[in-house]
Design a protein around this motif. Structure first.
Motif, mmCIF file in Angstrom:
data_model
loop_
_atom_site.group_PDB
_atom_site.id
_atom_site.type_symbol
_atom_site.label_atom_id
_atom_site.label_comp_id
_atom_site.label_asym_id
_atom_site.label_seq_id
_atom_site.Cartn_x
_atom_site.Cartn_y
_atom_site.Cartn_z
ATOM 1 N N MET A 1 0.668 -1.226 -0.074
ATOM 2 C CA MET A 1 -0.172 0.151 -0.094
ATOM 3 C C MET A 1 0.951 1.251 0.120
ATOM 4 S SD MET A 1 -2.780 1.768 0.727
ATOM 5 C CE MET A 1 -3.206 3.184 1.556
ATOM 6 N N ASN A 2 0.465 2.385 -0.712
ATOM 7 C CA ASN A 2 1.184 3.351 -0.875
ATOM 8 C C ASN A 2 0.089 4.724 -0.950
ATOM 9 O OD1 ASN A 2 4.174 2.424 -1.770
ATOM 10 N ND2 ASN A 2 2.477 1.289 -3.259
ATOM 11 N N LEU A 3 0.694 5.771 -0.636
ATOM 12 C CA LEU A 3 -0.146 7.061 -0.685
ATOM 13 C C LEU A 3 0.288 7.866 -2.117
ATOM 14 C CD1 LEU A 3 -0.737 8.389 2.661
ATOM 15 C CD2 LEU A 3 -2.235 6.943 1.359
ATOM 16 N N ILE A 4 -0.349 8.008 -2.969
ATOM 17 C CA ILE A 4 0.054 8.752 -4.133
ATOM 18 C C ILE A 4 -0.412 10.060 -4.201
ATOM 19 C CG2 ILE A 4 0.221 8.427 -6.666
ATOM 20 C CD1 ILE A 4 0.501 5.707 -5.317
ATOM 21 N N LEU A 5 0.373 11.143 -4.487
ATOM 22 C CA LEU A 5 0.080 12.351 -4.865
ATOM 23 C C LEU A 5 0.233 12.872 -6.098
ATOM 24 C CD1 LEU A 5 1.739 14.303 -1.626
ATOM 25 C CD2 LEU A 5 -0.642 13.488 -1.862
ATOM 26 N N ILE A 6 -1.023 13.434 -6.599
ATOM 27 C CA ILE A 6 -1.167 13.903 -8.093
ATOM 28 C C ILE A 6 -1.555 15.348 -7.836
ATOM 29 C CG2 ILE A 6 -1.587 11.599 -8.992
ATOM 30 C CD1 ILE A 6 -4.446 12.609 -9.484
ATOM 31 N N GLY A 7 -1.661 15.866 -8.979
ATOM 32 C CA GLY A 7 -2.148 17.445 -9.236
ATOM 33 C C GLY A 7 -1.139 18.415 -9.939
ATOM 34 N N PHE A 8 -1.688 19.636 -10.041
ATOM 35 C CA PHE A 8 -0.967 20.323 -10.938
ATOM 36 C C PHE A 8 0.362 20.736 -10.197
ATOM 37 C CE2 PHE A 8 -0.396 24.096 -13.905
ATOM 38 C CZ PHE A 8 -0.989 23.565 -15.047
ATOM 39 N N MET A 9 1.180 21.106 -11.281
ATOM 40 C CA MET A 9 2.467 21.948 -10.755
ATOM 41 C C MET A 9 2.158 23.050 -9.839
ATOM 42 S SD MET A 9 4.424 22.812 -14.398
ATOM 43 C CE MET A 9 3.119 22.425 -15.477
ATOM 44 N N GLY A 10 2.890 23.002 -8.601
ATOM 45 C CA GLY A 10 2.693 24.181 -7.760
ATOM 46 C C GLY A 10 1.686 24.034 -6.733
ATOM 47 N N THR A 11 1.043 22.847 -6.646
ATOM 48 C CA THR A 11 0.177 22.595 -5.690
ATOM 49 C C THR A 11 0.737 22.037 -4.394
ATOM 50 O OG1 THR A 11 -0.177 20.504 -6.686
ATOM 51 C CG2 THR A 11 -1.851 22.088 -7.246
ATOM 52 N N GLY A 12 2.171 21.756 -4.193
ATOM 53 C CA GLY A 12 2.835 21.288 -3.247
ATOM 54 C C GLY A 12 3.035 19.926 -3.067
ATOM 55 N N LEU A 20 4.015 14.176 4.608
ATOM 56 C CA LEU A 20 3.236 13.093 4.953
ATOM 57 C C LEU A 20 4.132 11.753 5.290
ATOM 58 C CD1 LEU A 20 0.244 12.395 4.748
ATOM 59 C CD2 LEU A 20 0.615 12.280 2.188
ATOM 60 N N ALA A 21 5.190 11.550 4.469
ATOM 61 C CA ALA A 21 6.123 10.530 4.750
ATOM 62 C C ALA A 21 6.523 10.575 6.017
ATOM 63 C CB ALA A 21 7.062 10.385 3.491
ATOM 64 N N LYS A 22 7.117 11.821 6.446
ATOM 65 C CA LYS A 22 7.665 12.008 7.983
ATOM 66 C C LYS A 22 6.556 11.683 9.060
ATOM 67 C CE LYS A 22 10.350 15.201 10.390
ATOM 68 N NZ LYS A 22 10.413 16.728 10.455
ATOM 69 N N ARG A 23 5.475 12.062 8.963
ATOM 70 C CA ARG A 23 4.429 11.599 9.991
ATOM 71 C C ARG A 23 4.051 10.009 9.788
ATOM 72 N NH1 ARG A 23 0.653 15.051 12.241
ATOM 73 N NH2 ARG A 23 1.381 17.260 12.004
ATOM 74 N N LEU A 24 4.214 9.569 8.670
ATOM 75 C CA LEU A 24 4.119 8.140 8.788
ATOM 76 C C LEU A 24 4.987 7.093 8.862
ATOM 77 C CD1 LEU A 24 1.673 8.122 5.487
ATOM 78 C CD2 LEU A 24 0.700 7.336 7.762
ATOM 79 N N GLY A 25 6.378 7.724 8.819
ATOM 80 C CA GLY A 25 7.652 6.836 8.951
ATOM 81 C C GLY A 25 7.882 6.287 7.552
ATOM 82 N N TRP A 26 7.250 6.649 6.586
ATOM 83 C CA TRP A 26 7.436 6.131 5.319
ATOM 84 C C TRP A 26 8.482 6.782 4.416
ATOM 85 C CZ3 TRP A 26 1.895 4.750 2.827
ATOM 86 C CH2 TRP A 26 1.169 3.848 3.767
ATOM 87 N N ARG A 68 6.625 -0.460 -7.439
ATOM 88 C CA ARG A 68 7.085 -1.674 -6.926
ATOM 89 C C ARG A 68 7.095 -1.876 -5.267
ATOM 90 N NH1 ARG A 68 11.911 -2.159 -10.626
ATOM 91 N NH2 ARG A 68 10.981 -2.395 -12.870
ATOM 92 N N GLY A 69 7.458 -0.560 -4.775
ATOM 93 C CA GLY A 69 7.640 -0.470 -3.623
ATOM 94 C C GLY A 69 6.423 -0.499 -2.881
ATOM 95 N N ALA A 93 -1.741 0.950 -7.086
ATOM 96 C CA ALA A 93 -0.398 0.982 -5.984
ATOM 97 C C ALA A 93 -1.036 1.689 -4.834
ATOM 98 C CB ALA A 93 0.582 1.706 -6.745
ATOM 99 N N GLY A 94 -2.260 2.245 -4.589
ATOM 100 C CA GLY A 94 -2.229 2.841 -3.417
ATOM 101 C C GLY A 94 -3.470 3.577 -3.651
ATOM 102 N N VAL A 95 -3.757 4.604 -2.444
ATOM 103 C CA VAL A 95 -4.751 5.472 -2.567
ATOM 104 C C VAL A 95 -4.304 6.669 -3.416
ATOM 105 C CG1 VAL A 95 -6.089 7.052 -1.023
ATOM 106 C CG2 VAL A 95 -5.525 4.614 -0.376
ATOM 107 N N VAL A 96 -5.074 7.384 -4.152
ATOM 108 C CA VAL A 96 -4.625 8.502 -4.993
ATOM 109 C C VAL A 96 -5.190 9.746 -4.399
ATOM 110 C CG1 VAL A 96 -4.681 9.509 -7.505
ATOM 111 C CG2 VAL A 96 -4.344 7.241 -6.925
ATOM 112 N N ILE A 97 -4.411 10.540 -4.140
ATOM 113 C CA ILE A 97 -4.857 11.973 -3.435
ATOM 114 C C ILE A 97 -4.461 13.003 -4.351
ATOM 115 C CG2 ILE A 97 -4.492 13.456 -1.392
ATOM 116 C CD1 ILE A 97 -3.221 10.877 -0.182
ATOM 117 N N CYS A 98 -5.353 13.870 -4.828
ATOM 118 C CA CYS A 98 -4.932 14.774 -5.723
ATOM 119 C C CYS A 98 -5.091 16.408 -4.875
ATOM 120 C CB CYS A 98 -6.177 15.131 -6.814
ATOM 121 S SG CYS A 98 -5.867 16.271 -7.902
ATOM 122 N N LEU A 99 -3.818 16.915 -5.150
ATOM 123 C CA LEU A 99 -3.646 18.466 -4.661
ATOM 124 C C LEU A 99 -4.500 19.370 -5.393
ATOM 125 C CD1 LEU A 99 -0.636 18.300 -2.472
ATOM 126 C CD2 LEU A 99 -2.798 17.806 -1.566
#
Ligand code: S3P
Length: 176
Positions: A1-12, A20-26, A68-69, A93-99
């Motif tokens: 399981m992964n968290l995937i961030l998508i969205g336009f340039m400049g959305t952070g 997010l990775a730091k909070r989850l230890g991922w 793959r990870g 590969a995981g849950v897709v989150i759009c910013l």
């Protein structure tokens, strides 16, 4: 399981992904950085010397490697989710989150680095170009599992917003 961030340039995506990775230890994986590392060339030069179509092929290869990870936060480039093969790989590969962000906020955030952004560099009106690309991409972004407006959020604020809005059962899985 992964968290995937998508969205336009400049959305952070990158800064939020790191928070997010730091909070989850991922692990945090940036698809653009994978492309540059593999090609040993900055994205701006890949576009200039080989064209967008070749960049998109390299992008799909990098996404294939990234998915793959497990237990990773993956940030994909702003155009990645437009392509059906990439969409399929990322959704599996995981849950897709759009910013998302308002076009004016995007413009403010990308202005300093616009020369390194081939989809915007050279546009007579960068704001008009942002709006045009957003209109083309919105239907694809809309298929994300979760959409978070990051216009007024800091990176850590966006990371917190994502974690609170994920389904509780999913959150239990992530933190287990
Ligand atoms: C692109 C966005 C960029 C990068 C490339 C193309 C796009 O990524 O992949 O310049 O088509 O919107 P970021 O969204 O991470 O800046």
């Amino acid at each position: 399981m992964n968290l995937i961030l998508i969205g336009f340039m400049g959305t952070g995506k990158t800064v939020t992904g790191k928070a997010l990775a730091k909070r989850l230890g991922w692990r945090f994986v940036d698809v653009d950085a994978l492309i540059e590392r593999e090609a040993r060339t900055p994205i701006r030069r890949i576009f200039a010397e080989r064209g967008e179509a070749q960049f998109r092929r390299l992008e799909t290869q990098a996404i294939r490697r990234a998915v793959r990870g497990r237990r990773q936060v993956i940030a994909a480039g702003g155009g990645a989710f437009v392509h059906p093969a990439n969409r399929r790989l990322l959704q599996q590969a995981g849950v897709v989150i759009c910013l998302t962000s308002r076009p004016e906020v995007i413009l403010r955030r990308v202005t300093r680095t616009i020369a390194a952004r081939p989809m915007l560099a050279g546009a007579r009106s960068p704001l008009a170009r942002i709006k045009q690309l957003l209109a083309q991409r919105r239907p694809f972004y809309a298929t994300a599992d979760l959409i978070v407006d990051a216009s007024r959020l800091t990176a850590d604020g966006a990371a917190r917003a994502i974690l609170t809005r994920l389904h509780p059962s999913l959150l239990a899985d992530l933190t287990a």
